[in-house]
Design a protein around this motif. Sequence first.
Motif, PDB file in Angstrom:
ATOM      1  N   GLN A   3       3.900   5.755  -7.782  1.00 27.88           N
ATOM      2  CA  GLN A   3       2.770   5.430  -6.737  1.00 27.88           C
ATOM      3  C   GLN A   3       2.980   6.574  -5.461  1.00 27.88           C
ATOM      4  O   GLN A   3       2.398   6.861  -4.414  1.00 27.88           O
ATOM      5  CB  GLN A   3       2.815   4.137  -6.135  1.00 27.88           C
ATOM      6  CG  GLN A   3       2.427   3.250  -6.991  1.00 27.88           C
ATOM      7  CD  GLN A   3       0.875   3.394  -7.685  1.00 27.88           C
ATOM      8  OE1 GLN A   3       0.171   3.682  -6.845  1.00 27.88           O
ATOM      9  NE2 GLN A   3       0.872   3.259  -9.031  1.00 27.88           N
ATOM     10  N   THR A   4       4.015   7.438  -5.749  1.00 30.41           N
ATOM     11  CA  THR A   4       4.412   8.414  -4.456  1.00 30.41           C
ATOM     12  C   THR A   4       3.394   9.402  -4.536  1.00 30.41           C
ATOM     13  O   THR A   4       3.023   9.867  -3.291  1.00 30.41           O
ATOM     14  CB  THR A   4       5.929   8.969  -4.888  1.00 30.41           C
ATOM     15  OG1 THR A   4       6.763   8.005  -4.763  1.00 30.41           O
ATOM     16  CG2 THR A   4       6.346  10.135  -3.699  1.00 30.41           C
ATOM     17  N   THR A  30       8.148   7.346   9.207  1.00 34.98           N
ATOM     18  CA  THR A  30       7.048   7.257   8.107  1.00 34.98           C
ATOM     19  C   THR A  30       5.968   6.578   8.559  1.00 34.98           C
ATOM     20  O   THR A  30       4.785   6.815   7.943  1.00 34.98           O
ATOM     21  CB  THR A  30       7.957   5.895   7.271  1.00 34.98           C
ATOM     22  OG1 THR A  30       9.027   6.366   6.811  1.00 34.98           O
ATOM     23  CG2 THR A  30       6.912   5.483   6.155  1.00 34.98           C
ATOM     24  N   LYS A  31       5.748   5.816   9.556  1.00 37.50           N
ATOM     25  CA  LYS A  31       4.636   5.470  10.351  1.00 37.50           C
ATOM     26  C   LYS A  31       3.932   6.622  10.981  1.00 37.50           C
ATOM     27  O   LYS A  31       4.381   7.119  11.948  1.00 37.50           O
ATOM     28  CB  LYS A  31       4.852   4.354  11.188  1.00 37.50           C
ATOM     29  CG  LYS A  31       5.469   3.088  10.711  1.00 37.50           C
ATOM     30  CD  LYS A  31       4.373   2.255   9.678  1.00 37.50           C
ATOM     31  CE  LYS A  31       5.137   1.017   9.414  1.00 37.50           C
ATOM     32  NZ  LYS A  31       4.475   0.669   8.099  1.00 37.50           N
ATOM     33  N   ARG A  44       5.030  14.662   9.222  1.00 32.61           N
ATOM     34  CA  ARG A  44       4.220  13.638   9.113  1.00 32.61           C
ATOM     35  C   ARG A  44       3.215  13.535  10.393  1.00 32.61           C
ATOM     36  O   ARG A  44       2.051  13.211  10.331  1.00 32.61           O
ATOM     37  CB  ARG A  44       4.907  12.361   9.134  1.00 32.61           C
ATOM     38  CG  ARG A  44       5.251  12.150   7.528  1.00 32.61           C
ATOM     39  CD  ARG A  44       6.176  11.052   7.422  1.00 32.61           C
ATOM     40  NE  ARG A  44       6.734  10.818   6.155  1.00 32.61           N
ATOM     41  CZ  ARG A  44       7.798  10.266   5.916  1.00 32.61           C
ATOM     42  NH1 ARG A  44       8.724   9.595   6.688  1.00 32.61           N
ATOM     43  NH2 ARG A  44       8.255  10.123   4.431  1.00 32.61           N
ATOM     44  N   THR A  50      -2.313   8.473   6.977  1.00 31.32           N
ATOM     45  CA  THR A  50      -2.035   7.005   7.022  1.00 31.32           C
ATOM     46  C   THR A  50      -0.882   6.755   6.495  1.00 31.32           C
ATOM     47  O   THR A  50       0.032   7.764   6.005  1.00 31.32           O
ATOM     48  CB  THR A  50      -3.071   6.234   5.955  1.00 31.32           C
ATOM     49  OG1 THR A  50      -2.786   6.414   4.694  1.00 31.32           O
ATOM     50  CG2 THR A  50      -4.488   6.503   6.338  1.00 31.32           C
ATOM     51  N   ASP A  51      -0.292   5.488   6.981  1.00 29.94           N
ATOM     52  CA  ASP A  51       1.145   5.295   6.365  1.00 29.94           C
ATOM     53  C   ASP A  51       1.300   5.416   4.711  1.00 29.94           C
ATOM     54  O   ASP A  51       2.395   5.619   4.409  1.00 29.94           O
ATOM     55  CB  ASP A  51       1.366   3.931   6.769  1.00 29.94           C
ATOM     56  CG  ASP A  51       1.529   3.619   8.295  1.00 29.94           C
ATOM     57  OD1 ASP A  51       1.831   4.658   9.060  1.00 29.94           O
ATOM     58  OD2 ASP A  51       1.466   2.572   8.642  1.00 29.94           O
ATOM     59  N   THR A  52       0.245   5.161   3.985  1.00 31.33           N
ATOM     60  CA  THR A  52       0.657   5.480   2.647  1.00 31.33           C
ATOM     61  C   THR A  52       0.141   7.110   2.141  1.00 31.33           C
ATOM     62  O   THR A  52       0.427   7.407   1.013  1.00 31.33           O
ATOM     63  CB  THR A  52      -0.284   4.554   1.633  1.00 31.33           C
ATOM     64  OG1 THR A  52      -1.818   4.300   2.186  1.00 31.33           O
ATOM     65  CG2 THR A  52       0.007   3.022   2.265  1.00 31.33           C
ATOM     66  N   ARG A  53      -0.507   7.587   3.173  1.00 35.33           N
ATOM     67  CA  ARG A  53      -0.755   9.082   2.704  1.00 35.33           C
ATOM     68  C   ARG A  53      -0.124   9.932   3.740  1.00 35.33           C
ATOM     69  O   ARG A  53      -0.627  10.595   4.908  1.00 35.33           O
ATOM     70  CB  ARG A  53      -2.304   8.999   2.799  1.00 35.33           C
ATOM     71  CG  ARG A  53      -2.815   8.369   1.615  1.00 35.33           C
ATOM     72  CD  ARG A  53      -4.491   8.498   1.505  1.00 35.33           C
ATOM     73  NE  ARG A  53      -4.640  10.008   1.291  1.00 35.33           N
ATOM     74  CZ  ARG A  53      -5.820  10.306   1.462  1.00 35.33           C
ATOM     75  NH1 ARG A  53      -6.773   9.770   1.971  1.00 35.33           N
ATOM     76  NH2 ARG A  53      -6.137  11.801   1.072  1.00 35.33           N
ATOM     77  N   ASN A  54       1.293   9.936   3.881  1.00 35.02           N
ATOM     78  CA  ASN A  54       1.915  10.385   5.030  1.00 35.02           C
ATOM     79  C   ASN A  54       2.363  11.797   4.616  1.00 35.02           C
ATOM     80  O   ASN A  54       3.195  12.416   5.280  1.00 35.02           O
ATOM     81  CB  ASN A  54       3.191   9.578   5.675  1.00 35.02           C
ATOM     82  CG  ASN A  54       4.002   9.225   4.628  1.00 35.02           C
ATOM     83  OD1 ASN A  54       4.196   9.879   3.699  1.00 35.02           O
ATOM     84  ND2 ASN A  54       4.786   8.252   4.779  1.00 35.02           N
ATOM     85  N   HIS A  57       7.723  12.787   1.252  1.00 35.25           N
ATOM     86  CA  HIS A  57       8.631  12.015   0.700  1.00 35.25           C
ATOM     87  C   HIS A  57      10.264  12.620   0.774  1.00 35.25           C
ATOM     88  O   HIS A  57      10.335  13.574   0.587  1.00 35.25           O
ATOM     89  CB  HIS A  57       8.430  11.420  -0.686  1.00 35.25           C
ATOM     90  CG  HIS A  57       9.353  10.412  -1.145  1.00 35.25           C
ATOM     91  ND1 HIS A  57       9.374   9.132  -0.654  1.00 35.25           N
ATOM     92  CD2 HIS A  57      10.477  10.658  -1.900  1.00 35.25           C
ATOM     93  CE1 HIS A  57      10.914   8.555  -1.372  1.00 35.25           C
ATOM     94  NE2 HIS A  57      11.389   9.609  -2.119  1.00 35.25           N
TER      95      HIS A  57
END
Length: 114
Positions: A3-4, A30-31, A44, A50-54, A57
């Motif tokens: 899911q990365t 991360t946020k 970032r 967003t937090d899931t589209r930062n 990784h």
Amino acid sequence: LTQTCGGPMWAYILAHENAISLWRSLMGPTKVFRARNCVPDSIRGAYGLTDTRNTTHGSDSPASASREIAFFFPEFNEQLWYQQEEPRLRCGQMYYNAEKRVHCVIRGEETELT
């Protein structure tokens, strides 16, 4: 790890004594909201949505890095790299060829390392 990525990506193995902490510092929190407010020049902070589209990784520990390297680069032998190539890197016998995206041994002739 599956899911990365939500689109095209590039995976790299970073080689530096403090690679994990240095990379995490460049990435920022991360946020994304926190990154934008606290470290706006971080990756970032500048590019996260967003937090899931930062946008980026990075492994959080050497153990995670080993697992993720094995996932993305199954042909890479980490133990062999530490035995043979890492000492050359420390002694300045290697350089990074950005055009080819590989490390090369400094000799009379350039030799690529993968």
